[in-house]
Scaffold this motif. Structure first.
Motif, PDB file in Angstrom:
ATOM      1  N   LEU A   1       0.803  -1.222   0.000  1.00 27.38           N
ATOM      2  CA  LEU A   1       0.000   0.000   0.000  1.00 27.38           C
ATOM      3  C   LEU A   1       0.840   1.278   0.000  1.00 27.38           C
ATOM      4  O   LEU A   1       0.299   2.377   0.050  1.00 27.38           O
ATOM      5  CB  LEU A   1      -0.931   0.011   1.220  1.00 27.38           C
ATOM      6  N   GLN A   2       2.163   1.130  -0.080  1.00 26.13           N
ATOM      7  CA  GLN A   2       3.020   2.308   0.028  1.00 26.13           C
ATOM      8  C   GLN A   2       2.868   3.257  -1.159  1.00 26.13           C
ATOM      9  O   GLN A   2       3.087   4.463  -1.019  1.00 26.13           O
ATOM     10  CB  GLN A   2       4.480   1.874   0.194  1.00 26.13           C
ATOM     11  N   ALA A   3       2.462   2.745  -2.298  1.00 25.23           N
ATOM     12  CA  ALA A   3       2.258   3.627  -3.456  1.00 25.23           C
ATOM     13  C   ALA A   3       1.095   4.587  -3.205  1.00 25.23           C
ATOM     14  O   ALA A   3       1.073   5.697  -3.751  1.00 25.23           O
ATOM     15  CB  ALA A   3       1.999   2.797  -4.701  1.00 25.23           C
ATOM     16  N   LEU A   4       0.130   4.169  -2.383  1.00 19.93           N
ATOM     17  CA  LEU A   4      -1.024   5.011  -2.067  1.00 19.93           C
ATOM     18  C   LEU A   4      -0.780   5.884  -0.846  1.00 19.93           C
ATOM     19  O   LEU A   4      -1.137   7.068  -0.820  1.00 19.93           O
ATOM     20  CB  LEU A   4      -2.263   4.141  -1.832  1.00 19.93           C
ATOM     21  N   TYR A   5      -0.186   5.291   0.196  1.00 18.79           N
ATOM     22  CA  TYR A   5      -0.081   5.967   1.481  1.00 18.79           C
ATOM     23  C   TYR A   5       1.311   6.521   1.781  1.00 18.79           C
ATOM     24  O   TYR A   5       1.459   7.347   2.690  1.00 18.79           O
ATOM     25  CB  TYR A   5      -0.452   4.999   2.609  1.00 18.79           C
ATOM     26  N   GLY A   6       2.323   6.057   1.045  1.00 19.19           N
ATOM     27  CA  GLY A   6       3.696   6.341   1.445  1.00 19.19           C
ATOM     28  C   GLY A   6       4.135   5.304   2.462  1.00 19.19           C
ATOM     29  O   GLY A   6       3.316   4.605   3.066  1.00 19.19           O
ATOM     30  N   SER A   7       5.421   5.212   2.699  1.00 18.24           N
ATOM     31  CA  SER A   7       5.929   4.163   3.593  1.00 18.24           C
ATOM     32  C   SER A   7       5.622   4.443   5.051  1.00 18.24           C
ATOM     33  O   SER A   7       5.367   3.519   5.831  1.00 18.24           O
ATOM     34  CB  SER A   7       7.443   4.006   3.395  1.00 18.24           C
ATOM     35  N   SER A   8       5.632   5.698   5.444  1.00 20.16           N
ATOM     36  CA  SER A   8       5.401   6.032   6.861  1.00 20.16           C
ATOM     37  C   SER A   8       4.795   7.432   6.970  1.00 20.16           C
ATOM     38  O   SER A   8       5.470   8.367   7.421  1.00 20.16           O
ATOM     39  CB  SER A   8       6.696   5.944   7.660  1.00 20.16           C
TER      40      SER A   8
END
Length: 465
Positions: A428-435
């Motif tokens: 989901l990092q492409a949508l939310y970012g890693s952190s």
């Protein structure tokens, strides 16, 4: 936000009422763990009846302290201090409680992804409670709760990354916390003492809260400083607003067994009306308070069609929790809550864990929350991207600090700031970012901590209740 002045005036009016009447706080010592300590009773047998008659009791037992009451019929530790206004009449005791957060909330401070939002809003809730004794062994209680969230937050809720639950305009609410209903609780309860240390009670609400889960987050001392609902809300304590509920409970000493029949469907998007009661779901809860500092519970609920967006999806919800509160002084304490909750539906079990803590040091509070929750692609409304509907493990850590700026007419004005670090699953990092990092700054209005004065004034006030 145009309704915010009305809310503030309303809370200050409660404070003005309380200022002109006796306001008391049950401190945590041997004389206030129960309406009267047993050894104390033996020393003063002639005062026993009158003292018990006039002390501040739980709404569900004449033999337990008011401090034990959580949301609905749940228990918190007896050590829990109370933030409320209290007015004593001839036969009735009236209590007022509430909270308003005026804040700026940005969920992705550094714009790492595309799912974060920002908003100026004011989450809030207000309670009026009343109780009176009936005969020698009866107790009648009224509970109401209202929220102006539909006006001050908006019908679509406030931004909260990875939050899910309920719907708006036919779509699932994702990365949003739904607003609470205007009528959040209207309930009645009657308790009968049937023997020494033994009570039975019936509570009915439209809406009300069934015997399922721990006390809801806004009524937990460990969470009162955090304006956000937990990401685990719909895994543990989301049934606190249920349109149609009836709970039958039995208590013996510090053990309580309860069962509820209630409406499984969550409140709809029309936040000002009364939803149709269905009484199609069930729950059972066992609560144990082994000491004045601890409150434990385990519960299970069978919910029929809780989500409007998924009407054919029934949920089996299991929860277990432990709450610990320790007074460190007259106005200092540490409060901790650990909650495990899980939903089982369409053959899959999704777990969650919440750990929250608040350290109150006079006027300054330092608080935190850790959450782990497992949500699938359908829950996050991402089925088009992930047709196999995989589960995602989500972690979030929140830290905050606030300080009471001033106290006026038993009402606190508190300033605070908090930040949340969300750890995104790799998929989901492409949508939310890693952190993605969330940030909030707020002013909070609440009743001040109730306190008693000297032993002489306590005796005088108690005898004049």
């Amino acid at each position: 936000m145009k309704y915010l002045p009305f809310i503030i005036i309303n809370l200050l009016c409660f404070a003005a009422i309380a200022q002109d009447h006796p306001v008391h706080h049950m401190q945590k010592d041997s004389t206030t763990q129960k309406p009267m300590d047993a050894n104390h009773m033996k020393m003063m047998p002639n005062m026993q009846h009158d003292t018990i008659k006039h002390m501040m009791s739980s709404q569900f037992s004449r033999d337990l302290p008011m401090n034990r009451d959580g949301s609905g019929t749940s228990w918190v530790p007896d050590e829990t201090p109370m933030y409320m206004y209290m007015v004593h009449g001839k036969n009735w005791m009236h209590m007022f409680h509430g909270s308003v957060f005026m804040r700026y909330n940005k969920q992705d401070l550094f714009n790492r992804g595309s799912r974060g939002g920002s908003q100026f809003d004011a989450p809030n809730w207000f309670m009026y409670m009343a109780q009176r004794k009936v005969g020698k062994n009866g107790l009648f209680a009224i509970n109401t709760m209202f929220s102006f969230d539909p006006f001050t937050v908006g019908p679509g809720g406030y931004p909260l990354l990875y939050q899910t639950g309920e719907s708006y305009k036919g779509a699932k609410l994702v990365d949003k916390q739904h607003p609470h209903d205007l009528f959040a609780e209207l309930s009645l309860a009657y308790t009968q003492r049937v023997a020494k240390n033994t009570d039975v009670y019936l509570s009915v609400g439209m809406p009300g809260e069934p015997a399922l889960g721990p006390p809801v987050f806004m009524h937990r001392l460990s969470a009162m400083n955090n304006p956000d609902a937990p990401l685990t809300h719909h895994y543990a304590d989301a049934t606190h607003i249920t349109f149609g509920t009836a709970t039958l409970g039995f208590r013996y000493k510090n053990v309580k067994l309860e069962g509820s029949v209630f409406t499984g469907r969550e409140p709809d998007e029309h936040r000002y009306n009364f939803d149709k009661p269905r009484f199609d779901s069930y729950s059972v809860r066992l609560s144990v308070n082994p000491s004045k500092e601890w409150a434990l519970q385990v519960s299970n609920g069978w919910l029929k069609s809780p989500e409007e967006a998924e009407p054919n999806d029934n949920v089996n919800r299991f929860t277990a929790s432990a709450i610990h509160t320790k007074m460190l002084g007259e106005d200092s304490y540490v409060a901790t809550t650990l909650v495990y909750g899980q939903n089982r539906h369409h053959g899959v079990t999704q777990p969650s864990v919440l750990l929250e803590n608040s350290l109150q040091l006079h006027k300054t509070a330092i608080y935190g929350r850790y959450e782990f929750v497992q949500k699938d692609a359908g829950e996050l409304d991402l089925e088009a991207m992930f047709p196999s509907n995989p589960n995602f493990n989500i972690n979030a850590v929140t830290l905050g600090v606030n300080h009471v700026l001033t106290t006026l007419k038993q009402t606190n004005l508190t300033a605070g700031v908090q930040t949340t670090l969300n750890v995104s699953p790799r998929a989901l990092q492409a949508l939310y970012g890693s952190s993605p990092v969330g940030f909030q700054v707020y002013l909070r209005i609440t009743p001040a901590l109730m306190k008693m004065g000297s032993s002489k004034s306590r005796h005088h006030s108690m005898m004049n209740m």
